[in-house]
Scaffold this motif. Structure first.
Motif, short mmCIF file in Angstrom:
data_model
loop_
_atom_site.label_atom_id
_atom_site.label_comp_id
_atom_site.label_asym_id
_atom_site.label_seq_id
_atom_site.Cartn_x
_atom_site.Cartn_y
_atom_site.Cartn_z
N THR A 1 -22.95 -15.30 63.57
CA THR A 1 -21.74 -15.17 63.66
C THR A 1 -21.02 -16.66 65.16
N GLU A 2 -22.04 -16.51 66.40
CA GLU A 2 -21.98 -17.16 67.34
C GLU A 2 -21.66 -19.02 67.27
N ARG A 3 -22.48 -18.96 66.03
CA ARG A 3 -22.90 -20.49 65.29
C ARG A 3 -21.05 -20.82 64.59
N CYS A 4 -20.45 -20.01 64.02
CA CYS A 4 -19.47 -19.52 63.58
C CYS A 4 -18.46 -19.80 64.31
N VAL A 5 -17.77 -18.60 65.11
CA VAL A 5 -16.95 -19.67 66.32
C VAL A 5 -16.69 -20.13 66.69
N ARG A 6 -17.98 -20.96 67.50
CA ARG A 6 -18.46 -22.17 67.42
C ARG A 6 -17.92 -23.38 66.84
N ALA A 7 -18.26 -23.54 65.59
CA ALA A 7 -17.65 -24.28 64.84
C ALA A 7 -16.15 -24.55 64.36
N ALA A 8 -15.83 -22.95 64.82
CA ALA A 8 -14.68 -22.54 65.05
C ALA A 8 -13.37 -23.69 65.87
N ASP A 9 -13.70 -22.68 67.07
CA ASP A 9 -13.45 -23.60 68.24
C ASP A 9 -13.33 -25.33 68.15
N ALA A 10 -14.51 -25.40 67.49
CA ALA A 10 -14.35 -27.28 68.06
C ALA A 10 -13.19 -27.95 66.89
N ALA A 11 -12.64 -27.47 65.37
CA ALA A 11 -12.55 -27.10 63.89
C ALA A 11 -10.57 -27.23 64.40
N ARG A 12 -10.93 -26.21 65.53
CA ARG A 12 -9.35 -26.24 66.13
C ARG A 12 -8.75 -27.40 66.68
N SER A 13 -9.36 -28.15 67.21
CA SER A 13 -8.63 -29.11 67.76
C SER A 13 -7.97 -30.41 66.64
N GLY A 14 -8.87 -30.46 65.80
CA GLY A 14 -7.93 -31.11 64.79
C GLY A 14 -6.99 -31.07 64.20
N GLY A 15 -6.36 -32.42 63.90
CA GLY A 15 -4.84 -33.17 63.40
C GLY A 15 -4.25 -32.84 62.13
N VAL A 16 -5.63 -32.50 61.28
CA VAL A 16 -4.97 -33.23 60.15
C VAL A 16 -4.56 -31.31 59.39
N THR A 17 -2.96 -32.19 58.93
CA THR A 17 -2.50 -30.88 57.78
C THR A 17 -2.79 -30.54 56.42
N ASP A 18 -2.49 -29.94 55.89
CA ASP A 18 -2.81 -29.66 54.48
C ASP A 18 -1.39 -28.50 54.23
N THR A 19 -0.10 -29.12 52.59
CA THR A 19 0.71 -28.26 52.91
C THR A 19 0.56 -27.14 52.39
N LEU A 20 -0.48 -26.56 51.87
CA LEU A 20 -0.60 -25.25 51.46
C LEU A 20 -0.48 -24.20 52.88
N HIS A 21 -1.65 -24.41 53.47
CA HIS A 21 -1.76 -23.70 54.69
C HIS A 21 -1.03 -23.69 55.60
N ASP A 22 -0.93 -24.82 55.99
CA ASP A 22 0.43 -25.70 57.03
C ASP A 22 2.14 -25.47 56.80
N GLU A 23 2.08 -26.55 55.46
CA GLU A 23 3.35 -26.09 55.78
C GLU A 23 4.24 -25.23 54.38
N ILE A 24 3.66 -24.58 53.63
CA ILE A 24 3.97 -23.18 53.23
C ILE A 24 3.30 -21.88 53.69
N GLY A 25 2.39 -21.78 54.69
CA GLY A 25 1.84 -21.03 55.54
C GLY A 25 2.16 -20.07 55.20
N GLY A 26 2.56 -18.64 55.78
CA GLY A 26 2.96 -17.37 55.65
C GLY A 26 1.14 -17.03 55.08
N VAL A 27 1.78 -16.14 54.30
CA VAL A 27 -0.38 -15.66 53.78
C VAL A 27 -1.52 -16.92 53.54
#
Length: 444
Positions: free
Chosen positions: A282-308
């Motif tokens: 669990t802690e390994r995945c939490v650390r990985a999520a924190d590290a990934a959060r600083s990335g600047g790459v976006t995609d159309t589904l997750h970031d442009e459409i968003g919502g669900v």
């Protein structure tokens, strides 16, 4: 296509196709095979079918040595149009000396005409840019409305738009537009998987998610692949298949190109590991999520459409709270769920996922009970118990049942306030029993 591929396409053995092509034995396609051949080779003219059968019969009646000169004469007299000439080419009748009987100009012009006619058909499309723009707008609207509108009416919208996409796919369009339609079909199937989960129908949700994955594969869209694997992991997590859920979340990471997609999948995996009781994973995945959060790459589904399809900051805190609850870490759960509630309450109304907010409140109440605070639990869960029936998602009853188990424990068993809260929860769950009447956004 190779003979093997063509035979598989027609549903016959490859040896049979070889015999048809050779034309030296009395083996010719039966009527049902002729129809399949015509369809596969884009031929439907009765003359073509009759000519094809006639040529097979002629070939079967004569030896190869006897056919050379007669066949040349036969070929010379057996076509009167481009279609008939090209049918002779398809049949394999023009071999050896027989090909010399063909007019060079007829052959060249027939080939040219076929190319221009096929290109003209390829240019014809039942999908224009305005249609695709409208469908894109519909999907974006549905994905964003869903977080604050009950799912039953939203499912009607999803089905209406997806059925329109299906009808368009039955027609002809440019390959790029076909891929666009597959993406739309996949996102709508994903939305329907989400809604099915909210209503407690995990089997239906799984079927919709598998369809979403198939469409993602067809159009090669990594954003949809990553999101769908996360959705499938959540379905299996809720259906008590955590080991398979972990594998699905991990598999989705290879397609997660954006920071949002990576953070979402790491949070989903952390939540599953916490349910399995593995603090280290669990802690390994939490650390990985924190590290990934600083990335600047976006995609159309997750970031442009968003919502669900998005994974906002309040949702991230809500997931963290649920993860800490599984691990029994009350203080961390209180901090995470409190932050999620604050962000949902202070954010724009159109982005306020009251399904996720309600679940965060139940988790916050659970953390209060772990700490021995009955007053705190009753206060924070109060707004949840006031939700209208059409806003009570299936996951709420499950989480509230867990809360009732804690209230029934020795720590609170004799407290009058615990009895009163238990009765309110029992009444809430009883009113939520009719799944067909449920409706609310899914926090996953």
């Amino acid at each position: 296509m190779s003979i093997r591929e063509f035979a598989a396409h027609l549903g016959v053995h490859e040896r049979l196709v070889s015999k048809w092509e050779a034309g030296g034995a009395r083996v010719h396609p039966r009527p049902v095979n002729q129809a399949a051949l015509d369809t596969s080779l884009a031929r439907s003219d009765e003359v073509v079918r009759a000519r094809f059968a006639e040529l097979i019969d002629v070939t079967a009646d004569r030896s190869a040595s006897d056919l050379q000169a007669p066949r040349a004469n036969s070929v010379r007299a057996s076509y009167s149009s481009d279609a008939e000439l090209l049918a002779l080419v398809d049949s394999g009748a023009m071999r050896g000396d027989a090909s010399a009987a063909i007019s060079e100009r007829d052959l060249i012009m027939a080939a040219a005409h076929e190319a221009s006619e096929h290109a003209g058909r390829a240019e014809a499309t039942n999908v224009g840019p305005t249609t695709l723009e409208q469908l894109d707008a519909d999907v974006t609207r549905i994905a964003n409305d869903y977080v604050h509108v009950p799912p039953v009416p939203m499912m009607v919208e999803m089905l209406r738009v997806r059925r329109r996409v299906y009808r368009l796919l039955e027609g002809r369009q440019r390959p790029a537009d076909t891929g666009h339609l597959y993406l739309l079909a996949g996102t709508l199937s994903g939305l329907l998987a989400n809604a099915s989960t909210d209503l407690g129908h995990h089997d239906a949700a799984g079927e919709q998610a598998r369809a979403a994955w198939a469409y993602a594969e067809l159009c090669g869209h990594n954003g949809l692949r990553a999101w769908t694997r996360g959705m499938q992991a959540l379905i299996d997590y809720q259906a008590e298949r955590p080991r398979r859920a972990v594998l699905l979340a991990q598999h989705g990471q290879q397609y997660a190109e954006s920071a949002t997609a990576q953070v979402r999948l790491h949070n989903i995996e952390a939540r599953i590991w916490s349910k399995l009781g593995s603090t280290e994973d669990t802690e390994r995945c939490v650390r990985a999520a924190d590290a990934a959060r600083s990335g600047g790459v976006t995609d159309t589904l997750h970031d442009e459409i968003g919502g669900v399809f998005g994974f906002t900051e309040p949702k991230s805190h809500y997931y963290a709270g649920a993860t800490f609850i599984h691990l029994g870490q009350a203080e961390q759960a209180l901090a995470a769920t409190r932050r999620a509630i604050e962000l949902y309450a202070s954010g724009p109304v159109e982005q306020r996922s009251y399904g996720a907010e309600a679940l965060a409140r139940v988790d916050n109440a659970t953390a209060h009970l772990i700490n021995g605070s009955l007053d705190g639990a009753a206060e924070v869960v109060g707004p949840v118990l006031e939700l209208a029936e059409d806003k009570r998602i299936a996951q709420l009853e499950e989480r509230l049942t867990g809360l009732r188990h804690r209230l029934a424990g020795p720590r609170f068993r004799t407290a009058a306030q615990a009895h009163a809260l238990d009765e309110r929860i029992e009444e809430f769950c009883g009113a939520s029993a009719g799944r067909e009447q449920l409706a609310a956004p899914h926090p996953g």
